[in-house]
Every structure is written in C-alpha cells, then in structure tokens.
Design a protein around this motif. Structure first.
Motif, PDB file in Angstrom:
ATOM      1  N   ALA A   1       0.805  -1.209   0.000  1.00  0.00           N
ATOM      2  CA  ALA A   1       0.000   0.000   0.000  1.00  0.00           C
ATOM      3  C   ALA A   1       0.838   1.258   0.000  1.00  0.00           C
ATOM      4  CB  ALA A   1      -0.923   0.005   1.206  1.00  0.00           C
ATOM      5  N   TRP A   2       2.141   1.090   0.271  1.00  0.00           N
ATOM      6  CA  TRP A   2       2.982   2.275   0.296  1.00  0.00           C
ATOM      7  C   TRP A   2       3.586   2.595  -1.057  1.00  0.00           C
ATOM      8  CZ3 TRP A   2       3.965   6.191   3.422  1.00  0.00           C
ATOM      9  CH2 TRP A   2       3.559   6.082   4.743  1.00  0.00           C
TER      10      TRP A   2
ATOM     11  N   GLY B   1       3.303   5.950  -2.212  1.00  0.00           N
ATOM     12  CA  GLY B   1       3.976   6.846  -1.278  1.00  0.00           C
ATOM     13  C   GLY B   1       5.464   6.932  -1.560  1.00  0.00           C
TER      14      GLY B   1
ATOM     15  N   PHE C   1       6.129   9.108  -4.640  1.00  0.00           N
ATOM     16  CA  PHE C   1       6.025  10.542  -4.412  1.00  0.00           C
ATOM     17  C   PHE C   1       7.083  11.064  -3.466  1.00  0.00           C
ATOM     18  CE2 PHE C   1       2.678  11.575  -7.001  1.00  0.00           C
ATOM     19  CZ  PHE C   1       1.684  10.635  -6.922  1.00  0.00           C
ATOM     20  N   GLY C   2       7.431  10.224  -2.477  1.00  0.00           N
ATOM     21  CA  GLY C   2       8.480  10.650  -1.552  1.00  0.00           C
ATOM     22  C   GLY C   2       9.779  10.897  -2.288  1.00  0.00           C
TER      23      GLY C   2
ATOM     24  N   LEU D   1      10.063  11.538  -5.339  1.00  0.00           N
ATOM     25  CA  LEU D   1       9.869  12.709  -6.187  1.00  0.00           C
ATOM     26  C   LEU D   1      10.169  13.983  -5.425  1.00  0.00           C
ATOM     27  CD1 LEU D   1       8.850  13.913  -8.829  1.00  0.00           C
ATOM     28  CD2 LEU D   1       6.580  13.980  -7.821  1.00  0.00           C
ATOM     29  N   ILE D   2       9.657  14.057  -4.208  1.00  0.00           N
ATOM     30  CA  ILE D   2       9.901  15.258  -3.408  1.00  0.00           C
ATOM     31  C   ILE D   2      11.389  15.455  -3.209  1.00  0.00           C
ATOM     32  CG2 ILE D   2       9.621  16.312  -1.153  1.00  0.00           C
ATOM     33  CD1 ILE D   2       6.927  15.152  -0.942  1.00  0.00           C
TER      34      ILE D   2
ATOM     35  N   PHE E   1       2.228  19.429  -4.288  1.00  0.00           N
ATOM     36  CA  PHE E   1       1.286  18.406  -4.715  1.00  0.00           C
ATOM     37  C   PHE E   1       1.769  17.023  -4.274  1.00  0.00           C
ATOM     38  CE2 PHE E   1      -1.010  15.521  -7.224  1.00  0.00           C
ATOM     39  CZ  PHE E   1      -0.111  14.743  -7.925  1.00  0.00           C
ATOM     40  N   ALA E   2       3.033  16.738  -4.500  1.00  0.00           N
ATOM     41  CA  ALA E   2       3.588  15.441  -4.095  1.00  0.00           C
ATOM     42  C   ALA E   2       3.464  15.277  -2.588  1.00  0.00           C
ATOM     43  CB  ALA E   2       5.046  15.331  -4.525  1.00  0.00           C
ATOM     44  N   PHE E   3       3.673  16.369  -1.858  1.00  0.00           N
ATOM     45  CA  PHE E   3       3.511  16.318  -0.407  1.00  0.00           C
ATOM     46  C   PHE E   3       2.102  15.888  -0.036  1.00  0.00           C
ATOM     47  CE2 PHE E   3       3.711  17.340   3.945  1.00  0.00           C
ATOM     48  CZ  PHE E   3       2.603  18.106   4.263  1.00  0.00           C
TER      49      PHE E   3
ATOM     50  N   GLN F   1       0.119  14.101  -1.719  1.00  0.00           N
ATOM     51  CA  GLN F   1      -0.046  12.681  -2.023  1.00  0.00           C
ATOM     52  C   GLN F   1       0.579  11.831  -0.933  1.00  0.00           C
ATOM     53  OE1 GLN F   1      -2.399  13.229  -4.560  1.00  0.00           O
ATOM     54  NE2 GLN F   1      -1.595  11.262  -5.173  1.00  0.00           N
ATOM     55  N   VAL F   2       1.758  12.230  -0.476  1.00  0.00           N
ATOM     56  CA  VAL F   2       2.433  11.456   0.570  1.00  0.00           C
ATOM     57  C   VAL F   2       1.575  11.433   1.827  1.00  0.00           C
ATOM     58  CG1 VAL F   2       4.423  11.352   2.099  1.00  0.00           C
ATOM     59  CG2 VAL F   2       4.749  11.846  -0.308  1.00  0.00           C
TER      60      VAL F   2
ATOM     61  N   GLU G   1      -1.598  11.645   1.992  1.00  0.00           N
ATOM     62  CA  GLU G   1      -2.723  10.753   1.744  1.00  0.00           C
ATOM     63  C   GLU G   1      -2.329   9.297   1.958  1.00  0.00           C
ATOM     64  OE1 GLU G   1      -4.538  11.276  -2.120  1.00  0.00           O
ATOM     65  OE2 GLU G   1      -5.734   9.455  -1.807  1.00  0.00           O
ATOM     66  N   VAL G   2      -1.220   8.895   1.368  1.00  0.00           N
ATOM     67  CA  VAL G   2      -0.763   7.511   1.524  1.00  0.00           C
ATOM     68  C   VAL G   2      -0.440   7.216   2.991  1.00  0.00           C
ATOM     69  CG1 VAL G   2       1.012   5.838   0.931  1.00  0.00           C
ATOM     70  CG2 VAL G   2       0.130   7.373  -0.811  1.00  0.00           C
ATOM     71  N   PHE G   3       0.129   8.213   3.670  1.00  0.00           N
ATOM     72  CA  PHE G   3       0.451   8.024   5.083  1.00  0.00           C
ATOM     73  C   PHE G   3      -0.789   7.667   5.884  1.00  0.00           C
ATOM     74  CE2 PHE G   3       2.563   8.479   9.008  1.00  0.00           C
ATOM     75  CZ  PHE G   3       1.722   9.176   9.854  1.00  0.00           C
TER      76      PHE G   3
END
Lengths: 304, 404, 298
Positions: free
Chosen positions: A272-273, A276, A279-280, A282-283, C106-108, C110-111, C113-115
C-alpha cells in the motif's frame, strides 16, 4: 527465492516500459512548450478506446485486425484529439498566462474527456477481445521458468524504438531543430522564421499520437477503463520530473526505475505504500536535484 | 380604487393560502435516492439509477404509495463519503424526505448512517455488504446478506467438491471498507475454521492494474486457492496475471465478483471461479425477465448486475413499507411518518424480490442476540464460472467443474 | 427555453434555502480558499493545502475523540501542529518557485494521503467515524472573520507590503533589505495553520474522515476557489468558494453532466479572465464612474 526475485525484476521492467510510453510524450510537451499537460493520461485513454472500437468493428466485419493497424488507428485518433485540445485549451490562453492557468485548463479537459468516455463507452472495465490475444500467443517467449508475452516485449520494444526515433527526430531533423528553438525562446524562434504556431500543433499532435499508442499497448497488457488516464498521467508526471524535465532518454530510464520501485515495494515491502515511495522520492529529487536525475535537456530552469 | 381592492383581496387570499400550502406536501411522497453517478462507482451507479427509476415507474403505475405518487430525489454521491454526508443532510433538512434509499458503497453508508441516526430517519442501503455495517445504528438497514453468512456456504461447497484444496492465499483491497473486511475479517478466520491453511496474504488498492508483483509473491508459496476480498474489476486483472504466470488455482470471492463482464475481461483465466450471489440475471422468472427487458431498453449497452437489481428490490420494499405505514405526509407529521416507515420496513417478511434464490426477502431488525442488525435474509446461490458463463452450482444444481 | 429560465431562477433563489449545514460547508471552503491564498501573497503556489487540512483534521479528532480536549483548544493545537509541519516543508521549498513548488506541494499532499491510508491509529483505510459534531456556524464564521481581518490588515501593513514585494521580484526585495526567507516562511506556515484549523472544523462537521477526503481532487477544488474568485485579493477566494460550493449542490439536477459543465466553465473563465472574477480594482466603486480610470487595469 532467486527465481522469484528475477521474476519481480522482469515485472518491474515491464511495468516501467508501459509507463515510459506515456512519460516520453509528457516530456516532449513540457520540453518544447513548458506546459504540464495534465490531460495527457486521458489522451492515452482515448487512444485505447479508439483501438478497442476499431478492433470490435473490424471483428464484426472482417475478423481479427493485425496489431499494426490498431496501433496506427489509435495514434491517428489520439493525435487528432490532442490537436483539438491544443486548439481549445491552450491556444486561446495567449500570452498573458499565469503558471496556474494551463494547469487548470488541462485538468478541466481531463475531466471532460473522462466523463465523455464514460458516457460513450460506459464506465465498466473493458478488455480487448480474447481472439486478438490468441492471435498473438504464438509469439510469446519462454525462457526456462520465465515467460514473456508478446505484448510485454512489444511494449518494451516500442518504447525503445519511439525513444530512439524521437531523439533522432529532435536532434537531426529540421523540425526537431525548430522545436528546440521554440523551447529556448519563442520570440527569437519567430524572428528566425520558425512558425511557432505550427510547431505547437505538431508537438501536441506527436505526443498525443505517442500517448495513443501507449494507451493501446497498456490496454492490451492490462485493461481499459475511463479513469485509467488518471494514474498514467500522475506516473508520467512523476517520471518526467525524476528523469529530468524535457529529457527524453532520462524519461525512459526513470520510467524503468519507477517500475522497479513499485514492483519491489509490493514484493518485499508494504504494497500500500508503493505510491507513497514514488512521491516521496519525487519530493527529494525536486528538492535536491530539481533538474532531475539526468538534467534537463530541452528546458532547464529550476525556478521557471 | 377597484384595482387596489382586487389586489388587496388577492394578497389576502394568498396570505391565507400560503400557510396551508406550507403544511401539506400534497399528493407526493418524497424519498431520497443516493447513488454514485460520476467518479467512484459510476459503473454501478448508472445502472442502479435506471433500475430504481423502473421500480418507481412500476410503483406509480400500480397506484403509487397509499394512493400518492412516489417521487425519488436523486443525489450523486460520487462515491465520496464527505459529499454523501452533505447530500444526506440536504435530503433530510431541505427536501424533507421521509426515508433515504442508498447509499451504495459501504464506506459512504458508514458515513451517512450516523447522520440518519441523529436525525431519526430510515436509511436503507441496497448494496452495502460490509459485515456489520448497519448494526450500530437502529435507523440503518440494508438489502444485503452479511458476507459472514455467505462465505461459509461457499467454503463448505469448496471443501465438498475440491477436497484437494489445502492451502490458500488471500488478496485484500485495503482501500475499500467492504473489501478489507471481507478479506481480513471474514476470509481469514473462516478459512482457518474450514481447516485451510493461509500461506500468503497480499494487499492491494482499488484501481491497481498491474498485479505482476503480487502474483509472483503468491506463486512462490504455491497455494491451491486464492480468496479475494475485493470487487471484480481488480480480480479480473489478477486472474489474467495468474494465467500469464502459469498459476492454476481456484478463485473464490464474495458478492463483489458478481458481474458478468468478468468473463469477457479474462477469457479462460476465470474458469472455475466461485462466489456466492443473490442475483442471477438469467433467472427465467417472469419478474426478472420483465425487469431485464425494461433495463436493457433504457441502457442497451449494459449487462444486468446485482447492485442494480438490489436497488430495484429495495425501492419496492421501501414503497411497501410506506404504503403499510399509512403516513399523513405533512410537514408536521414528518417525524412520526419517518418513524412509521422505519418500523414497517423492519417488519417486512418474505417479500417477493429479484435478488434472492428463492425469491423471498426478509428484513431483520434484531438479530438472535437481541441487538439490532438491519440485514436482509435471502437465499444465496453459489455461482461458478464454467466455460465462460456464470452457472449456478450447489444443491440440486449443476455439478462442480473438474479442475484437477 | 422555459426550462433554462426556470433552472436559472431556481439556482438563484436556492441561495435563500441553504441549510445551516450548507453554510458551514461554504464557510469551511472559504477558510480553505484563504489558506491557499496566504502562500500566494508571496507568490507561492501551494497545491498541498489538502494535505495540511488532513493533518489538522486528524490531530483535532485524535484530541477530541481520544483525549476529550475542549474543542477550541483542539483546533488551536491542530492549527499549530499543522503550521509546524508547514514550516518544516517550507524550509526546503524556499528556493523553488512557480511550477516546481506547485509540484512539490502536490507530491507532499499525495504522501500525506498515503500516510493516513496506512496509519492504523487513525483507522487506516477505514477512517475515523463517530466524531462529535462540535462545529457550528459560530466557530466557522468566527474563525473566518479572524482570518479575514488579519488579511485585510495585512494589505496595508508593513509585512503585507514586504510580501507584495517578494511576490513581484524576490531579488529586488532582498536588495531592499526585506528578509525574503522570513516572508516566505511566514506566509507558508500561516497558510498551513489556517488549513489545519479548517481541517479540524471540517472533521467535526462531517463527523467522519477518511484519508481520501483530502485527496488531489480536493486540492484542485481549493485551487479552483482561488482561481475562479480572484487570485490577487483576499475576498477573491471567498467569492470563489461560495460560488463553487453552492453550485455543486444547486447543479445536482444536472446529474451526470456536472463535470462537463464544470470543465467548460473553468475553461471559459481561464480563457477570458484568467486572474479570476475579482481583481484588485473590481470592487472599487469610484472607478466605475470615472471614465479615465475605467481604461486602466481591472
């Protein structure tokens, strides 16, 4: 254990390959026009539906279509949609653009395309007819324990071919040169006789056609739903930034890497991550290397 | 002078009439209908709306509810919990409906049920199947059977017909409330009860299309069966992937499997898959045939599925409850009307419905332990995919497919 | 034709039949619109406000549900907590501008949300239900009023003018002695604070929160309030939030054509008035009567 691991590696590559197709088109538009085309995923979706329609109509008349025809048809269809998008959502914005404006218009177009697809094709998941697959089965490759289907290999092959083709196009041809000129500075390009208008249309057309091809291939490998564009667009965006905005080779490599990351996180970490992680990373990339892993080629500027 | 006089009298009449108008709803009974028409769940919602419209038309053609016309106000929930809450409040406070038909998703229902509980209005969900979702709320009911009742029936049949199934893997969609409970709270313990060892559990999320990693992981443990806590969309993709990787397993699922498109999407990969269903679209009964005919007339491209059929039944049951409740249907009696409708629905027994194998549906208010349940009792049919078709199996029906 | 006129009239009159719950939602959306406006005053386009809202909501709920904290205090703590996260995020994004900043935020989102999708103590995928309905119009509009007053005074204050300078040209601002870092961080963190409180208010209004109540779609919604209503003045997002929230319920009768209509409206607005409905001088009544000034920027 090792067999599983290698299989997962292969899975990752295949997944990455399918993302690469979409990412390359994204990169082209961003590179030349400095535009984040947030409806690019939806154009791919349109491509797969066009492909599906072609296959289904042909099936009732002539029988199974060769895959080349389907791809070509989808590319033309998607290309046309792309040009319409340019006409409606990009051209009218003119010069007085704020950063956020094209973001909003492309999002608006994405929503419209999604809803249109639902109205026309229904919102249930569809699949290419099994007869089409049976025609392709003989081309599957069996390497010992591992099986690579024709579609998977075709996807990787197609992405590579497109990447190489696009690279040469941009570097060597006259139009490619014109595109690079626009990417640098549209005013100067105009002064030098480049028809910026035309180039914009062509850029949209080419990347949309690429997206259309991607859509068909992904539809073959997986399935087709009206909302498939959302995920593709998001991943395409992530990959583009990973690999370097506007850098085509970078996009390809980044796509494969992302495919691996996702697959490995499902296989060995917490499934499920997986988004995440993407995107992590990516940041982190955006913060510490905003030009991406391989640096931007067509368009640089961390702060544009 | 004369004109002013006329004007004044008109105003006077209007002033006298208006309060009366405000107090009578007239000849229309209004219910709320919550359904996802766009975004999440649109694939179910559009057909469900058509099915509900058909039900309302038929009800009104037969005299309406207690002589009054039934009107359903449709609200698009988009499968969004927050929006569902907002819309429910509108239906309750602004539109002053006498009951709510919907929501469809278990997750949205979970959000809306407490609102209905607080406002003391019946919320009748046709399709929420998450185990125990309606139990905490006296005003919440649903037209579905708890998966905890259906799954053991399925597993028993599997044991009888495929005794070689000893190991199982479970795939759970953790993003959807129904799927998560089905996978982790129903399949996991029930498999153990039936002596089947759970060798691997993999999670995924709604919308996943690539299952190569998940299947490879499961393949490593070599199970005989894969139980899926999820709906047909992702399951179809899983099945294709398993076939590609050369896995031969028995697929078992919950009611979420029940969509005929799954065969079209998977070809041979879905052969042998079993699930428990309460609706059979090919049921030859007159009621079903006429329903299917009217449904296809409205939506020719669609395949009839169970959520829509559940909506049809639910609306009819609601109408019956409203009729027997003999409501006054005025603004002042709204509170009492809502109470009466709820109580009448709770009393429904052996209702002739589409979505039960024996054609009978009973709503239970209090379960055997005296606590509120709000579920429906129906007969389920075990359905197996045989040669690309949904075939009812089990007692007195077709035999199980030869798999090994 | 009659149907069109009827619908338009219905939509306009519908404003008078909005329930308390509707107004609370409108108020909360206005607060969120302002939370995005704050970073905008220094030129930062933040698409992560939905993520901040999520953090604030979860903090507030955990406090009231599990620790029985007094509601206003819970809101305050939620706001401060979110503000601190904002500060943490604000530091590394200091050197980013424009599009890249938007992407990182935006990526933040998303993170986040997944968290929360995976964070078991707050219900993971199931979310938290049974939240106490503490929010009422007093809280919502009370807080909104505070933010509005702050923003109104900001326009003419020294800090506000510093923000304006940073927005227009960072280098020049720095050269004039304005601490660009401080301005940006203040704006960004306060935007996060407002979003956090907004999230807390939302949670106690909806009585149920889930990780995907705060997803990208909501981030886009919040951005739309600002974009539609006007990006240059603080009352722009207020108008935008009102119009969009109201329309999304009033247009229910359009059923499944809503998104096409939304998309088309946004396209038209972006083409013909990209800065939004309300600009700096739109409400300047005097200008309406002065022919000379009318020729100037709207």
């Amino acid at each position: 254990m090792l067999v599983t691991f290698i299989q997962q590696l292969i899975n990752g590559l295949m997944l990455g390959g399918s993302y690469a197709l979409v990412a390359i088109g994204y990169t082209l538009i961003f590179g030349v026009l400095n535009l984040l085309h947030l409806a690019h995923g939806e154009v791919a979706m349109v491509g797969s539906y066009v492909g599906l329609t072609l296959v289904l109509t042909a099936m009732s008349q002539f029988g199974v279509l060769p895959i080349w025809v389907v791809l070509l048809g989808a590319m033309i269809g998607a290309g046309m949609v792309g040009i319409v998008v340019e006409l409606v959502a990009f051209r009218p914005l003119g010069r007085r653009q704020l950063h956020i404006t094209p973001l909003i218009t492309t999002i608006a177009v994405a929503f419209i395309l999604q809803e249109a697809a639902i109205k026309i094709f229904g919102s249930e998941q569809r699949s290419f007819p099994i007869r089409l697959f049976n025609g392709l089965k003989p081309y599957d490759l069996q390497l010992g324990v591992f099986k690579l289907t024709f579609v998977q290999m075709f996807i990787i092959g197609a992405s590579l071919a497109l990447m190489v083709g696009l690279y040469f196009f941009v570097e060597k041809t006259k139009m490619g040169k014109a595109m690079r000129a626009c990417a640098e500075n549209t005013t100067t390009a105009r002064l030098l006789g480049v028809n910026v208008h035309w180039i914009t249309v062509w850029t949209f057309g080419i990347s949309s056609a690429l997206a259309g091809a991607a859509g068909v291939l992904i539809g073959l490998a997986y399935n087709i739903t009206p909302l498939m564009g959302v995920n593709l667009g998001l991943k395409g965006l992530t990959i583009m930034l990973f690999g370097g905005s506007g850098n085509i080779v970078g996009a390809m490599v980044a796509a494969l890497i992302l495919g691996m990351i996702e697959t490995m996180s499902v296989a060995y970490l917490v499934p499920a991550w997986k988004d995440g992680f993407a995107f992590g990373i990516l940041i982190l990339i955006l913060l510490y290397k905003p030009t991406g892993l391989f640096g931007s080629r067509l368009q640089i500027e961390a702060g544009r | 002078m004369r004109r002013i006089g006329t004007l004044l009298s008109c105003c006077l009449v209007a002033l006298l009439v208006l309060p009366v108008l405000a107090y009578a709803f007239g000849d229309e009974v209004v219910v709320g209908f919550m359904v996802p028409l766009t975004k999440k769940g649109a694939s179910y919602g559009v057909q469900s709306r058509a099915a509900t419209e058909i039900a309302v038309e038929e009800i009104n053609a037969q005299g309406g509810v207690g002589g009054r016309k039934l009107v359903a106000i449709t609200k698009d929930t988009e499968g969004d919990n927050a929006l569902g809450i907002q819309l429910a409040r509108q239906l309750i406070e602004k539109d002053q409906v006498v009951a709510i038909h919907g929501p469809q998703w278990s997750a949205v229902s979970e959000a809306v049920f407490p609102i209905c509980e607080r406002s003391k209005i019946l919320c009748f969900s046709p399709t929420s199947t998450k185990p125990g979702v309606s139990a905490p709320y006296n005003w919440a009911f649903r037209n579905t059977v708890d998966e905890n009742v259906l799954v053991p029936q399925t597993l028993k049949w599997v044991q009888e017909n495929y005794p070689w199934v000893k190991k199982a893997a479970i795939m759970t969609d953790i993003k959807d409330a129904y799927s998560k409970s089905l996978g982790q709270e129903t399949f996991r313990p029930k498999l153990k009860e039936f002596g089947i060892e759970v060798v691997e559990e993999v999670e995924y999320v709604t919308g996943d299309t690539d299952f190569s990693a998940h299947i490879t992981k499961i393949k490593a443990k070599n199970p005989d069966m894969i139980a899926v806590g999820g709906t047909w969309v992702e399951t179809a993709n899983m099945m294709k992937e398993a076939e590609k990787q050369g896995m031969q397993v028995l697929w078992v699922g919950g009611v979420g499997f029940g969509n005929a498109r799954i065969m079209e999407n998977t070809g041979e990969a879905s052969e042998g898959a079993v699930h428990n269903a309460t609706y059979d679209k090919d049921n030859p009964s007159e009621m079903n045939q006429s329903y299917v005919k009217r449904l296809l007339a409205k939506l020719p491209e669609e395949t009839p599925h169970w959520p829509a059929a559940n909506c049809y039944d639910a609306m009819k049951m609601l109408a019956q409850a409203i009729t027997t409740a003999k409501i006054d249907n005025t603004a002042k009696s709204l509170e009492k009307d809502r109470q009466k409708v709820r109580d009448e629905l709770a009393r429904i027994k052996d209702f002739p419905g589409l979505t039960s194998a024996d054609g009978k549906i009973t709503i239970i208010d209090k379960g055997p332990d005296g606590k509120h349940a709000g579920d429906a009792i129906k007969k389920g049919t075990l359905i197996q995919v045989q040669h690309g078709k949904f075939v009812p199996v089990g007692e007195g029906k077709a035999a199980a497919l030869q798999l090994r | 034709m009659q149907v069109v006129i009827d619908s338009i009239v219905n939509v306009i009159l519908g404003v008078f039949s909005l329930t308390e719950a509707d107004w609370a939602t409108i108020g909360i959306n206005m607060i969120m619109g302002l939370s995005m406006f704050l970073p905008m005053t220094v030129g930062q386009l933040s698409f992560g406000q939905a993520g901040f809202m999520s953090i604030g909501a979860h903090i507030a709920v955990v406090l009231t549900l599990y620790a029985g904290v007094w509601f206003p205090l819970a809101l305050l703590i939620a706001g401060i907590g979110t503000g601190m996260v904002g500060l943490l995020l604000g530091v590394p994004v200091l050197r980013l501008r424009g599009l890249l900043l938007a992407l990182v935020t935006f990526a933040f989102g998303q993170v986040v949300e997944v968290f929360f999708l995976n964070f078991k103590p707050t219900g993971a995928a199931e979310g938290i239900k049974g939240i106490f309905p503490y929010t009422d119009l007093w809280y919502v509009f009370g807080f909104l009023a505070l933010v509005v007053i702050f923003l109104a005074r900001l326009r003419t204050s020294r800090m506000g003018r510093a923000f304006e300078a940073v927005k227009l040209d960072e280098t020049a601002a720095e050269a004039m002695g304005i601490s660009v870092t401080r301005s940006k961080l203040t704006a960004f963190a306060s935007g996060a604070f407002v979003a956090g409180v907004g999230g807390g208010l939302y949670a106690h209004h909806a009585m149920f929160i889930q990780y995907d109540n705060f997803d990208f779609k909501h981030g886009v919604d919040i951005a739309t309030y600002m974009v539609l209503g006007g990006m240059d003045v603080f009352y722009g997002p207020l108008l935008g939030a009102f119009i969009i929230t109201y329309l999304s319920t009033a247009l229910q009768f359009l059923a499944d054509w809503r998104w096409e209509v939304w998309g088309t409206i946004m396209l038209l607005v972006m083409i013909f008035r990209p800065q939004g409905i309300l600009g700096r001088n739109t409400l300047n009544v005097r200008r309406w009567f002065s022919a000379r000034q009318a020729a100037a920027v709207s």
